[in-house]
Write an enzyme that holds these catalytic residues in place. Sequence first.
Site, PDB file in Angstrom:
ATOM      1  N   THR A 184       0.818  -1.224   0.000  1.00  0.00           N
ATOM      2  CA  THR A 184       0.000   0.000   0.000  1.00  0.00           C
ATOM      3  C   THR A 184       0.851   1.274   0.000  1.00  0.00           C
ATOM      4  OG1 THR A 184      -0.111  -0.167   2.421  1.00  0.00           O
ATOM      5  CG2 THR A 184      -1.911  -1.147   1.173  1.00  0.00           C
ATOM      6  N   GLU A 185       2.155   1.137  -0.258  1.00  0.00           N
ATOM      7  CA  GLU A 185       3.050   2.287  -0.140  1.00  0.00           C
ATOM      8  C   GLU A 185       2.640   3.460  -1.025  1.00  0.00           C
ATOM      9  OE1 GLU A 185       5.472  -0.922   1.710  1.00  0.00           O
ATOM     10  OE2 GLU A 185       3.938  -0.759   0.170  1.00  0.00           O
ATOM     11  N   LEU A 186       2.351   3.202  -2.292  1.00  0.00           N
ATOM     12  CA  LEU A 186       2.024   4.309  -3.183  1.00  0.00           C
ATOM     13  C   LEU A 186       0.744   5.011  -2.764  1.00  0.00           C
ATOM     14  CD1 LEU A 186       4.311   3.102  -4.912  1.00  0.00           C
ATOM     15  CD2 LEU A 186       2.956   3.710  -6.929  1.00  0.00           C
TER      16      LEU A 186
END
Length: 245
Positions: free
Chosen positions: A123-125
């Site tokens: 889920t980084e972006l």
Amino acid sequence: MIDTADHDGIAVLTLRHGPVNALDLELLTALPETLAEAADARGIVLTGSGRTFSAGVDLKRIVDGGPSYTETFLPALHRATLALYGHPKPVVAALNGHALAGGCVLAAACDQRLMCGGTIGLTELAVGVPFPTACLEVMRHAVGTALDTMVLGAGRLTPEEALPIGLVHEIVEPDRLLAAALRRTEELCSAPPEVYALSKRQLHRTALQRIAAAAPLEDPEVARIWSAGPTARILRAYLSSLRRS
């Protein structure tokens, strides 16, 4: 922070760090140390306490700590990821719930993954931060061509969705998770330790070469973005949205 229990020579390491086992400097420092302390174990099972394996990086610590914390945190994440990925013995992840962002990376650094529920994904972006090189290459080794969709889509997968891409190897009932992970580790331990360790090094060689070549060029840029003022504002807004939801 990390509990260790012996099961007939297999070390079960349980993340026990707050309600969602968020990754902070202390936990990431403890992981390589705990793996080193378990060097004599025949194999490793890595699991989490409660209903979450790990929800990923403790973003509040990133925001509150500022650039000085981030400059220490990212190398610790690199070391912890590679300590797990490079461990010579069989390592099985028993995913007792959500394994998100950095939690997903730690799971991918294990040789095999069993999951009983929750979601798994990168889920980084979605929260506005890029991937350190080691994390990206460990994930690439685990899921191959599915990585593009996982990274750029920043979504979550159910265990059933993660199974066909190799991110999860087996789905089990919650009350059978530990027993199944121990059984799977025992199966992997049937190979001679020297042969197993060499085979892992051979399988991991390409990823490790890519990390060694790219990290000196890419990771300073990763650190710059993680430490930048605009990123801190995005993270504060994201954390505020979680509190409102």
